[in-house]
Design a protein around this motif. Structure first.
Motif, PDB file in Angstrom:
ATOM      1  N   GLY A  20      19.485 -37.367  28.907  1.00 30.21           N
ATOM      2  CA  GLY A  20      20.756 -37.755  28.473  1.00 30.21           C
ATOM      3  C   GLY A  20      22.009 -37.165  28.772  1.00 30.21           C
ATOM      4  N   GLU A  21      21.768 -35.863  28.789  1.00 31.26           N
ATOM      5  CA  GLU A  21      22.982 -34.911  29.059  1.00 31.26           C
ATOM      6  C   GLU A  21      23.144 -34.853  30.685  1.00 31.26           C
ATOM      7  N   GLU A  22      22.116 -34.972  31.529  1.00 29.79           N
ATOM      8  CA  GLU A  22      22.269 -35.087  32.814  1.00 29.79           C
ATOM      9  C   GLU A  22      22.807 -36.465  33.230  1.00 29.79           C
ATOM     10  N   LYS A  23      22.618 -37.382  32.539  1.00 35.88           N
ATOM     11  CA  LYS A  23      23.106 -38.852  32.789  1.00 35.88           C
ATOM     12  C   LYS A  23      24.623 -38.773  32.412  1.00 35.88           C
ATOM     13  N   TYR A  24      24.877 -38.142  31.351  1.00 33.80           N
ATOM     14  CA  TYR A  24      26.083 -38.258  30.736  1.00 33.80           C
ATOM     15  C   TYR A  24      27.308 -37.484  31.748  1.00 33.80           C
ATOM     16  N   TRP A  25      26.650 -36.398  32.463  1.00 31.15           N
ATOM     17  CA  TRP A  25      27.572 -35.625  33.373  1.00 31.15           C
ATOM     18  C   TRP A  25      27.511 -36.312  34.842  1.00 31.15           C
ATOM     19  N   ASP A  26      26.620 -36.921  35.234  1.00 34.93           N
ATOM     20  CA  ASP A  26      26.728 -37.923  36.340  1.00 34.93           C
ATOM     21  C   ASP A  26      27.809 -38.998  36.070  1.00 34.93           C
ATOM     22  N   TYR A  27      27.648 -39.574  34.955  1.00 36.18           N
ATOM     23  CA  TYR A  27      28.846 -40.501  34.499  1.00 36.18           C
ATOM     24  C   TYR A  27      30.186 -40.074  34.550  1.00 36.18           C
ATOM     25  N   GLU A  91      26.824 -24.697  36.014  1.00 38.07           N
ATOM     26  CA  GLU A  91      26.764 -24.278  34.675  1.00 38.07           C
ATOM     27  C   GLU A  91      25.168 -23.639  34.635  1.00 38.07           C
ATOM     28  N   LEU A  92      25.178 -22.195  34.291  1.00 38.71           N
ATOM     29  CA  LEU A  92      23.759 -21.547  34.641  1.00 38.71           C
ATOM     30  C   LEU A  92      22.979 -21.891  33.075  1.00 38.71           C
ATOM     31  N   ASP A  93      23.763 -21.631  32.179  1.00 38.60           N
ATOM     32  CA  ASP A  93      23.025 -21.808  30.755  1.00 38.60           C
ATOM     33  C   ASP A  93      22.767 -23.103  30.185  1.00 38.60           C
ATOM     34  N   GLU A  94      21.769 -23.112  29.542  1.00 37.63           N
ATOM     35  CA  GLU A  94      21.089 -24.537  28.998  1.00 37.63           C
ATOM     36  C   GLU A  94      22.110 -24.680  27.839  1.00 37.63           C
ATOM     37  N   THR A  95      22.246 -26.034  27.484  1.00 37.08           N
ATOM     38  CA  THR A  95      23.070 -26.420  26.415  1.00 37.08           C
ATOM     39  C   THR A  95      22.466 -25.846  25.180  1.00 37.08           C
ATOM     40  N   ASP A  96      23.171 -25.317  24.262  1.00 34.54           N
ATOM     41  CA  ASP A  96      22.719 -24.867  22.854  1.00 34.54           C
ATOM     42  C   ASP A  96      23.014 -26.051  21.937  1.00 34.54           C
ATOM     43  N   ILE A  97      22.272 -26.696  21.410  1.00 33.69           N
ATOM     44  CA  ILE A  97      22.218 -28.241  20.448  1.00 33.69           C
ATOM     45  C   ILE A  97      23.024 -27.304  19.273  1.00 33.69           C
TER      46      ILE A  97
END
Length: 167
Positions: A20-27, A91-97
């Motif tokens: 979902g996060e990947e799709k959000y940033w593509d959008y 962005e190298l770091d993973e998202t911290d929820i």
């Protein structure tokens, strides 16, 4: 180009936290590209953007989303903000929820501040910038008020004899 005051690059994630996060940033990248085609790119991603030093004014210390306010103040001076898809910020770091909730709250508060401080960008003289600011930022900020108002109006009409007769 003397007309350009802000250059934005594409924001990419090395390891998206979710599909979902990947799709959000593509959008978001598609939106930025379309805004740029209109000649009306708004805001910047805080990870990377370039501005002409001579156009930068100091921001008030209580500025919440400086990566939107600073570029849009430059746009209000009559300069263009462009998006160049070939320039990438990774962005190298993973998202911290656990940090995401606080970030969303800060962005929401910043959206209200932007609408107040930059309301002049809604004027028709700003053309596509005005349209994108209205549809992309202003409506998002005031939508809860509009929905509550519509709901309240519906309740009033539902109890109205005139409404029942016309239905």
């Amino acid at each position: 180009n003397d007309d350009i005051g802000v250059v934005n690059g594409a924001y990419r994630l090395l390891k998206p936290g979710s599909e979902g996060e990947e799709k959000y940033w593509d959008y978001q990248r598609k939106i930025k590209a379309r805004e740029a085609k209109m000649g009306a790119s708004i805001g910047s991603h805080g990870a990377f953007y370039v501005v002409k030093r001579s156009l930068v004014d100091l921001l008030p210390p209580d500025t919440i989303n400086d990566d939107f306010v600073l570029p849009m103040r430059i746009v209000s001076k009559g300069y263009k903000s462009v998006y160049v898809e070939d320039i990438n910020s990774l962005e190298l770091d993973e998202t911290d929820i656990s940090l995401e909730v606080g970030r969303r709250q800060r962005i929401g508060a910043g959206n209200i501040q932007q609408l107040i401080w930059l309301k002049h960008l809604l004027l028709p003289k700003y053309g596509g910038v005005a349209f994108n600011f209205l549809s992309g930022k202003a409506l998002r900020t005031i939508m809860p008020i509009l929905l509550i108002t519509a709901f309240g109006g519906s309740l009033i009409l539902a109890d109205s004899l005139l409404f029942l007769i016309s239905a």
